[in-house]
Design a protein around this motif. Structure first.
Motif, PDB file in Angstrom:
ATOM      1  N   VAL A 142       4.911   3.523   8.569  1.00 20.88           N
ATOM      2  CA  VAL A 142       4.472   4.352   7.507  1.00 20.88           C
ATOM      3  C   VAL A 142       4.218   3.548   6.317  1.00 20.88           C
ATOM      4  CG1 VAL A 142       5.103   6.166   6.001  1.00 20.88           C
ATOM      5  CG2 VAL A 142       5.799   6.376   8.461  1.00 20.88           C
ATOM      6  N   CYS A 143       4.929   2.591   5.814  1.00 23.03           N
ATOM      7  CA  CYS A 143       4.775   2.004   4.901  1.00 23.03           C
ATOM      8  C   CYS A 143       3.609   0.688   4.781  1.00 23.03           C
ATOM      9  CB  CYS A 143       5.914   0.954   4.288  1.00 23.03           C
ATOM     10  SG  CYS A 143       7.089   2.046   3.573  1.00 23.03           S
ATOM     11  N   SER A 144       3.405   0.272   6.223  1.00 21.00           N
ATOM     12  CA  SER A 144       2.475  -0.736   6.300  1.00 21.00           C
ATOM     13  C   SER A 144       1.145   0.089   6.362  1.00 21.00           C
ATOM     14  CB  SER A 144       2.517  -1.649   7.606  1.00 21.00           C
ATOM     15  OG  SER A 144       2.506  -0.699   8.909  1.00 21.00           O
ATOM     16  N   THR A 145       1.163   1.303   7.149  1.00 23.47           N
ATOM     17  CA  THR A 145      -0.240   2.128   7.039  1.00 23.47           C
ATOM     18  C   THR A 145      -0.549   2.562   5.316  1.00 23.47           C
ATOM     19  OG1 THR A 145       0.448   2.821   9.103  1.00 23.47           O
ATOM     20  CG2 THR A 145      -1.121   4.424   7.813  1.00 23.47           C
ATOM     21  N   LEU A 146       0.428   3.068   4.608  1.00 19.94           N
ATOM     22  CA  LEU A 146       0.127   3.322   3.496  1.00 19.94           C
ATOM     23  C   LEU A 146      -0.353   1.970   2.669  1.00 19.94           C
ATOM     24  CD1 LEU A 146      -0.002   5.187   1.114  1.00 19.94           C
ATOM     25  CD2 LEU A 146       2.437   4.707   0.622  1.00 19.94           C
ATOM     26  N   SER A 147      -0.038   0.798   2.982  1.00 21.01           N
ATOM     27  CA  SER A 147      -0.487  -0.508   2.312  1.00 21.01           C
ATOM     28  C   SER A 147      -2.027  -0.582   2.708  1.00 21.01           C
ATOM     29  CB  SER A 147       0.480  -1.628   2.610  1.00 21.01           C
ATOM     30  OG  SER A 147       1.800  -1.553   2.094  1.00 21.01           O
ATOM     31  N   ILE A 148      -2.272  -0.305   4.056  1.00 22.60           N
ATOM     32  CA  ILE A 148      -3.657  -0.606   4.482  1.00 22.60           C
ATOM     33  C   ILE A 148      -4.358   0.476   3.681  1.00 22.60           C
ATOM     34  CG2 ILE A 148      -5.031  -0.190   6.339  1.00 22.60           C
ATOM     35  CD1 ILE A 148      -2.733  -0.912   8.310  1.00 22.60           C
ATOM     36  N   ILE A 149      -4.204   1.786   3.583  1.00 26.11           N
ATOM     37  CA  ILE A 149      -4.739   2.649   2.747  1.00 26.11           C
ATOM     38  C   ILE A 149      -5.182   2.373   1.433  1.00 26.11           C
ATOM     39  CG2 ILE A 149      -4.808   4.956   1.915  1.00 26.11           C
ATOM     40  CD1 ILE A 149      -3.545   5.872   4.759  1.00 26.11           C
ATOM     41  N   LEU A 150      -4.043   1.658   0.841  1.00 32.50           N
ATOM     42  CA  LEU A 150      -4.260   1.317  -0.676  1.00 32.50           C
ATOM     43  C   LEU A 150      -5.163   0.171  -0.712  1.00 32.50           C
ATOM     44  CD1 LEU A 150      -0.611   1.694  -1.575  1.00 32.50           C
ATOM     45  CD2 LEU A 150      -2.720   3.027  -2.573  1.00 32.50           C
ATOM     46  N   VAL A 151      -5.208  -0.932   0.288  1.00 33.12           N
ATOM     47  CA  VAL A 151      -5.836  -2.027   0.274  1.00 33.12           C
ATOM     48  C   VAL A 151      -7.549  -1.744   0.437  1.00 33.12           C
ATOM     49  CG1 VAL A 151      -6.532  -4.301   1.302  1.00 33.12           C
ATOM     50  CG2 VAL A 151      -4.246  -3.636   0.903  1.00 33.12           C
ATOM     51  N   VAL A 152      -7.723  -0.630   1.428  1.00 35.97           N
ATOM     52  CA  VAL A 152      -9.008  -0.043   1.803  1.00 35.97           C
ATOM     53  C   VAL A 152      -9.528   0.528   0.546  1.00 35.97           C
ATOM     54  CG1 VAL A 152     -10.331   1.463   3.092  1.00 35.97           C
ATOM     55  CG2 VAL A 152      -8.803  -0.098   4.186  1.00 35.97           C
ATOM     56  N   CYS A 153      -8.546   1.359  -0.240  1.00 35.37           N
ATOM     57  CA  CYS A 153      -9.372   2.177  -1.452  1.00 35.37           C
ATOM     58  C   CYS A 153      -9.675   1.064  -2.470  1.00 35.37           C
ATOM     59  CB  CYS A 153      -8.014   3.016  -1.679  1.00 35.37           C
ATOM     60  SG  CYS A 153      -7.915   4.399  -0.733  1.00 35.37           S
ATOM     61  N   ALA A 154      -8.840  -0.052  -2.461  1.00 32.38           N
ATOM     62  CA  ALA A 154      -9.267  -1.138  -3.767  1.00 32.38           C
ATOM     63  C   ALA A 154     -10.433  -1.668  -3.084  1.00 32.38           C
ATOM     64  CB  ALA A 154      -8.048  -2.102  -3.530  1.00 32.38           C
ATOM     65  N   CYS A 155     -10.574  -2.039  -1.966  1.00 31.65           N
ATOM     66  CA  CYS A 155     -12.021  -2.792  -1.503  1.00 31.65           C
ATOM     67  C   CYS A 155     -13.080  -1.726  -1.730  1.00 31.65           C
ATOM     68  CB  CYS A 155     -11.860  -3.032   0.118  1.00 31.65           C
ATOM     69  SG  CYS A 155     -10.708  -4.114   0.612  1.00 31.65           S
ATOM     70  N   ILE A 156     -13.101  -0.416  -1.363  1.00 33.90           N
ATOM     71  CA  ILE A 156     -14.143   0.438  -1.954  1.00 33.90           C
ATOM     72  C   ILE A 156     -14.092   0.474  -3.359  1.00 33.90           C
ATOM     73  CG2 ILE A 156     -14.760   2.777  -1.688  1.00 33.90           C
ATOM     74  CD1 ILE A 156     -13.245   2.923   1.042  1.00 33.90           C
ATOM     75  N   TRP A 157     -13.198   0.396  -4.182  1.00 27.56           N
ATOM     76  CA  TRP A 157     -13.147   0.511  -5.481  1.00 27.56           C
ATOM     77  C   TRP A 157     -14.125  -0.594  -6.227  1.00 27.56           C
ATOM     78  CZ3 TRP A 157     -10.863   4.908  -8.206  1.00 27.56           C
ATOM     79  CH2 TRP A 157     -11.247   4.977  -9.578  1.00 27.56           C
ATOM     80  N   ASN A 158     -13.643  -1.800  -5.714  1.00 27.35           N
ATOM     81  CA  ASN A 158     -13.905  -3.090  -5.967  1.00 27.35           C
ATOM     82  C   ASN A 158     -15.462  -3.089  -5.716  1.00 27.35           C
ATOM     83  OD1 ASN A 158     -13.780  -5.804  -6.881  1.00 27.35           O
ATOM     84  ND2 ASN A 158     -13.909  -6.398  -4.714  1.00 27.35           N
ATOM     85  N   LYS A 159     -15.919  -2.501  -4.413  1.00 29.16           N
ATOM     86  CA  LYS A 159     -17.560  -2.691  -4.249  1.00 29.16           C
ATOM     87  C   LYS A 159     -18.178  -1.704  -5.267  1.00 29.16           C
ATOM     88  CE  LYS A 159     -21.027  -3.384  -1.353  1.00 29.16           C
ATOM     89  NZ  LYS A 159     -21.710  -4.507  -1.728  1.00 29.16           N
ATOM     90  N   MET A 160     -17.566  -0.471  -5.611  1.00 26.99           N
ATOM     91  CA  MET A 160     -18.278   0.296  -6.292  1.00 26.99           C
ATOM     92  C   MET A 160     -18.443  -0.317  -7.581  1.00 26.99           C
ATOM     93  SD  MET A 160     -16.756   4.028  -5.348  1.00 26.99           S
ATOM     94  CE  MET A 160     -15.763   4.254  -6.422  1.00 26.99           C
ATOM     95  N   GLU A 161     -17.478  -1.107  -8.524  1.00 25.47           N
ATOM     96  CA  GLU A 161     -17.987  -1.548  -9.713  1.00 25.47           C
ATOM     97  C   GLU A 161     -18.858  -2.896  -9.793  1.00 25.47           C
ATOM     98  OE1 GLU A 161     -13.813  -2.952 -10.817  1.00 25.47           O
ATOM     99  OE2 GLU A 161     -13.315  -1.144 -11.180  1.00 25.47           O
TER     100      GLU A 161
END
Length: 161
Positions: A142-161
């Motif tokens: 569960v924690c590693s899945t949550l970490s993946i989701i957070l990193v993917v969100c960071a990647c998307i947010w980074n791309k949007m900036e």
């Protein structure tokens, strides 16, 4: 360079998350069908074989790369926060649970001599090991899945900036 580091971080986080996910949805289910002796022998073997450079690269690499990525993106508030949360979740729920929970259990199981033990002792060792180990692995999943989701969100947010 920071984008490359973020990609490496995302890849390592996904690889280690996939390992724990695969354990949770297939390996432990298959092992659960084995007899007590077969189960303990299989877990001893798996626990010895997982200690290899490929596993350590992804497991330790994620523990290093998540905080490093958060540090590198400290000027970009939303990306930093997402990466910091991913690092905290990973370090506590995956790395910490492994070091404090699963590894001591694995070490204790490794010391157990199946060949010279009674069936009653073997059954007791399995009873004390299996459910707790699986519970801890589910936390890691569960924690590693949550970490993946957070990193993917960071990647998307980074791309949007």
């Amino acid at each position: 360079m920071t984008t490359l580091i973020l990609i490496i971080t995302a890849t390592l986080t996904a690889l280690i998350g996939g390992l724990f996910y695969a354990y949770s949805c297939s390996v432990v289910l298959g092992l659960g069908k084995l007899s007590d002796v077969e189960y303990l022998k299989a877990m001893q073997s798996i626990n010895r074989e997982i200690l290899n450079p490929v596993f350590f690269l992804s497991f330790m690499g994620t523990a290093v790369m998540l905080p490093l990525s958060a540090f590198l993106y400290r000027a970009q508030s939303p990306v930093f926060i997402l990466l910091l949360l991913a690092a905290i979740v990973y370090l506590a729920g995956v790395f910490g649970v492994t070091v404090v929970g699963n590894v001591p259990m694995n070490d204790q199981l490794d010391q157990f001599n199946i060949t010279d033990s009674t069936m009653e002792a073997i059954k007791k060792v399995r009873e004390n090991f299996e459910n707790r180990w699986n519970f801890l692995n589910n936390i890691r999943t569960v924690c590693s899945t949550l970490s993946i989701i957070l990193v993917v969100c960071a990647c998307i947010w980074n791309k949007m900036e």
